[in-house]
Write an enzyme that holds these catalytic residues in place. Structure first.
Site: not given
Length: 431
Positions: A24, A94, A122, A316
């Site tokens: 990603k 984000g 956020r 993550d």
């Protein structure tokens, strides 16, 4: 999907080269960095998830020609990036919002960045504040801390910025701004965060160096960069869910092929090895990233671990690591991880609350949590729109069965996650 029910896995399994989602982070950067060239870029294996497709759509809104053929994406930048005629929607990403904020701050024009309800909650001042200091005109809710962000791009000044937060998103946003500044700029962080941006931009010809004191020096672009010609490797953070599945299931094994082995991306695998799992790396390299294969196998019951360093390299994977901790012998401790509170969800609270529902004892702290290993019990878990929470507790379901609510968020990063999981156990989807 509204919810998914995972049945307990009652047998050993072997996954040989499952189709892990393309990375990603690298896919986002491919969409953006291609705009810094004057020739077409060709990207194979681009992640076709909602977030990365949003970054691709924004590139198109800025004037690029985007074509998708078979498993290739080609991006032909315009002679000059243009002011869009509509808002730029980053979805849930984000990375997309913060990096594009850095890029478009140096482009003449008016831009509005927004996203879904989770992204709009956020914090953005971590990038908007330093960008304002070098000349960007940025406004938004809470004085530019919350999206939608309104950006009036233009001339940027060089800078010397010692970041108080170790974050690849902040670093990348500032590097993209520095490439458009008037003179050389300097950026520093305490711990090296993910360095895909530096590696990829250097591969394209940018002059970005790291000195012995830890300062990254960025020279402004004097001419367009060379185009990208890249195959996006598999995402190690996506593959890690199945690494945990193998590590906690007797006689199970997973082989993940063609994955990035960037040292800033495989720390979680090393933690899993430290806890007792079998692990091996087989590495090759290319111009942009080290790439190779990872093999993970069950090697007995895992042991508790304390994690208090290299948090930026684990941000993550900590939810999935928490599932490994929940079935390990002893008490595992995570410290210095306050950054978890400002991800897609407050991951400290969502992990702790989820584990408690699964009959696992925890202690929540302001910058982390403690997990006392035990036996997972079946529960119903709300993901709170966080794809990594949803997938982590789906892996927990292999031990005890699990119902996960609000699973549509998984499409942002790993659209075929449940297809792979269904090779291991029964997956029932409620559409």
């Amino acid at each position: 999907m509204k919810s998914v029910t995972i049945q307990q896995c009652s047998k050993a399994f072997t996954l040989e080269s499952p189709t892990i989602a393309p990375d990603k982070s690298i896919s986002h950067r491919c969409a953006m960095f291609s705009l810094l060239s004057d020739k077409p870029s060709f990207i194979k294996n681009f992640l076709l998830g909602e977030d990365t497709l949003a970054s691709l759509s924004i590139a198109k809104q800025l004037g690029a020609e985007v074509m998708r053929e078979n498993d290739y994406v080609s991006i032909t930048p315009p002679l000059k990036l243009t002011e869009p005629d509509n808002i730029l929607d980053c979805g849930n990403a984000g990375t997309g919002m913060r990096l594009y904020a850095g890029l478009i701050s140096g482009i003449e024009g008016s831009f509005i960045l927004t996203g879904d309800k989770y992204l709009r909650s956020r914090p953005m001042n971590r990038v908007t504040v330093p960008l304002r200091e070098i000349g960007a005109k940025i406004d938004g809710r809470e004085n530019g801390n919350l999206a939608p962000l309104s950006i009036r791009g233009g001339t940027l000044k060089s800078f010397r910025y010692n970041s108080p937060i170790d974050s690849a998103q902040i670093k990348s946003a500032l590097i993209l701004a520095a490439l458009q500044a008037d003179e050389n700029s300097y950026y520093k962080e305490t711990l090296l965060s993910r360095d895909h941006t530096e590696r990829m931009l250097r591969g394209m010809g940018a002059n970005i160096t790291l000195n012995e004191e830890g300062w990254i020096e960025i020279e402004p672009l004097k001419q367009p960069l060379e185009p990208l010609n890249i195959t996006v490797p598999a995402d190690p953070s996506s593959g890690f869910f199945f690494a945990v599945a193998a590590a906690i299931t007797p006689n199970a094994k997973v082989l993940i092929k063609n994955v990035t082995l960037n040292p800033t991306r495989i720390e979680a695998y090393k933690i899993l090895f430290k806890m007792g799992a079998h692990l091996s790396f087989i590495e090759t390299e290319n111009i942009y990233e080290p790439i190779g294969d990872i093999e993970i196998a069950y090697n007995g019951k895992l042991q508790a671990v304390t994690i208090d360093s290299n948090i930026a390299w684990l941000i993550d994977e900590l939810p999935a690591l928490s599932i490994a901790m929940a079935v390990a012998n002893g008490k595992s401790i995570i410290k210095n991880a306050k950054e978890l509170r400002v991800k897609e969800s407050d991951r400290i609270s969502t992990v702790v609350n989820g584990l408690n529902l699964c009959n696992i004892q925890t202690i929540e702290n302001h910058d982390g949590y403690e997990v006392i290993g035990g036996e997972l019990k079946e529960a119903t878990i709300n993901s709170h729109g966080d794809h990594r929470i949803a997938m982590s507790f789906a892996i927990a379901g292999l031990q005890c069965g699990m119902k996960i609510e609000d699973t549509a968020c998984i499409d942002t990063s790993f659209p075929n996650f449940f297809d792979i999981l269904s090779q291991i156990t029964t997956v029932e989807k409620e559409l």
